[in-house]
Design a protein around this motif. Structure first.
Motif, short mmCIF file in Angstrom:
data_model
loop_
_atom_site.label_atom_id
_atom_site.label_comp_id
_atom_site.label_asym_id
_atom_site.label_seq_id
_atom_site.Cartn_x
_atom_site.Cartn_y
_atom_site.Cartn_z
N SER A 55 4.01 10.00 -46.91
CA SER A 55 5.37 9.68 -47.35
C SER A 55 6.32 10.85 -47.06
O SER A 55 5.88 11.98 -46.84
CB SER A 55 5.38 9.40 -48.85
OG SER A 55 5.10 10.59 -49.57
N ARG A 57 8.08 12.20 -49.28
CA ARG A 57 7.87 13.14 -50.39
C ARG A 57 6.76 14.13 -50.07
O ARG A 57 6.89 15.32 -50.30
CB ARG A 57 7.54 12.39 -51.68
CG ARG A 57 7.26 13.35 -52.84
CD ARG A 57 6.86 12.63 -54.08
NE ARG A 57 7.96 11.82 -54.54
CZ ARG A 57 7.84 10.81 -55.37
NH1 ARG A 57 6.67 10.46 -55.83
NH2 ARG A 57 8.89 10.13 -55.75
N GLU A 58 5.66 13.64 -49.52
CA GLU A 58 4.57 14.55 -49.19
C GLU A 58 4.97 15.52 -48.09
O GLU A 58 4.65 16.71 -48.15
CB GLU A 58 3.30 13.80 -48.78
CG GLU A 58 2.16 14.77 -48.53
CD GLU A 58 0.82 14.12 -48.30
OE1 GLU A 58 -0.03 14.78 -47.68
OE2 GLU A 58 0.61 12.98 -48.73
N HIS A 60 8.00 16.56 -47.44
CA HIS A 60 8.94 17.48 -48.11
C HIS A 60 8.19 18.56 -48.88
O HIS A 60 8.53 19.74 -48.83
CB HIS A 60 9.87 16.68 -49.02
CG HIS A 60 10.42 17.42 -50.19
ND1 HIS A 60 11.34 18.43 -50.05
CD2 HIS A 60 10.17 17.32 -51.51
CE1 HIS A 60 11.65 18.89 -51.26
NE2 HIS A 60 10.95 18.25 -52.14
N ASN A 61 7.14 18.17 -49.58
CA ASN A 61 6.38 19.12 -50.39
C ASN A 61 5.56 20.10 -49.55
O ASN A 61 5.14 21.13 -50.05
CB ASN A 61 5.44 18.38 -51.35
CG ASN A 61 6.20 17.70 -52.47
OD1 ASN A 61 7.29 18.10 -52.83
ND2 ASN A 61 5.61 16.64 -53.01
N LYS A 67 14.30 17.62 -49.24
CA LYS A 67 14.00 16.21 -48.98
C LYS A 67 15.06 15.53 -48.10
O LYS A 67 14.67 14.79 -47.17
CB LYS A 67 13.84 15.46 -50.30
CG LYS A 67 13.25 14.09 -50.13
CD LYS A 67 12.92 13.47 -51.46
CE LYS A 67 12.38 12.07 -51.25
NZ LYS A 67 12.14 11.39 -52.52
N SER A 71 14.22 13.64 -44.61
CA SER A 71 14.58 12.22 -44.39
C SER A 71 15.38 12.05 -43.11
O SER A 71 15.13 11.13 -42.33
CB SER A 71 15.38 11.69 -45.58
OG SER A 71 14.58 11.64 -46.72
#
Length: 163
Positions: A55, A57-58, A60-61, A67, A71
């Motif tokens: 994802s 999110r992953e 980004h982390n 984020k 995106s």
């Protein structure tokens, strides 16, 4: 009288940021001139090559980018045919991003130049100096790991460390 002089050039956080930015910009010359990729896009491609479908999110982390920047990078990479988006396996509301064949071959074409730059940087220090440098970096990370106000490191930041 106490001196209030502050020299940015001797401030460790600044020196680390400048070196990091210089290396990042030098690497970006390779993937930007040939493939038109940004730093964020490059990091997304590398992360996807290691982790498969994940994802935003992953990503980004794990790639040390905000984020919204991740995106935007994913959207540009999808538009260029380097990545694809699919509904997540466990939750259809989540989107999993993965490399396309074009993305994988593009990354494969970039990696030799990136590895050559890494080798040039490593070549100016001995193996012992490099190990000591990496140990110093880890001790600095440890200070931030213990700071509740510092952003935590991702598991990706710890993979492959040999210290």
């Amino acid at each position: 009288m106490t001196s209030t002089a502050f020299h940015l050039s001797t401030f460790m956080p600044y020196r680390l940021a400048v070196l990091s930015e210089r290396v990042s910009r030098r690497l970006s010359v390779e993937y930007e001139k040939t493939f038109g990729l940004s730093v964020a896009e490059w990091r997304v491609l590398v992360h996807l090559s290691r982790c498969g479908a994940v994802s935003v999110r992953e990503i980004h982390n794990c790639v040390n980018l905000e984020k919204p920047r991740v995106s935007r990078a994913v959207s540009r990479l999808r538009d260029a045919g380097f990545v694809q988006k699919m509904p997540g396996e466990d939750d259809g509301r989540l989107v999993a991003i993965s490399l396309t064949d074009k993305g994988a071959s593009t990354l494969a074409a970039i990696l030799p130049a990136a590895r050559a730059i890494d080798a040039r940087l490593r070549a100016v220090v001995s193996a012992a100096e490099l190990k000591a440098f990496c140990n110093v970096l880890e001790r600095m990370h440890a200070v931030l790991d213990d700071d509740p106000d510092a952003k935590p490191r991702s598991r990706m930041d710890l993979e492959g460390l040999d210290i």
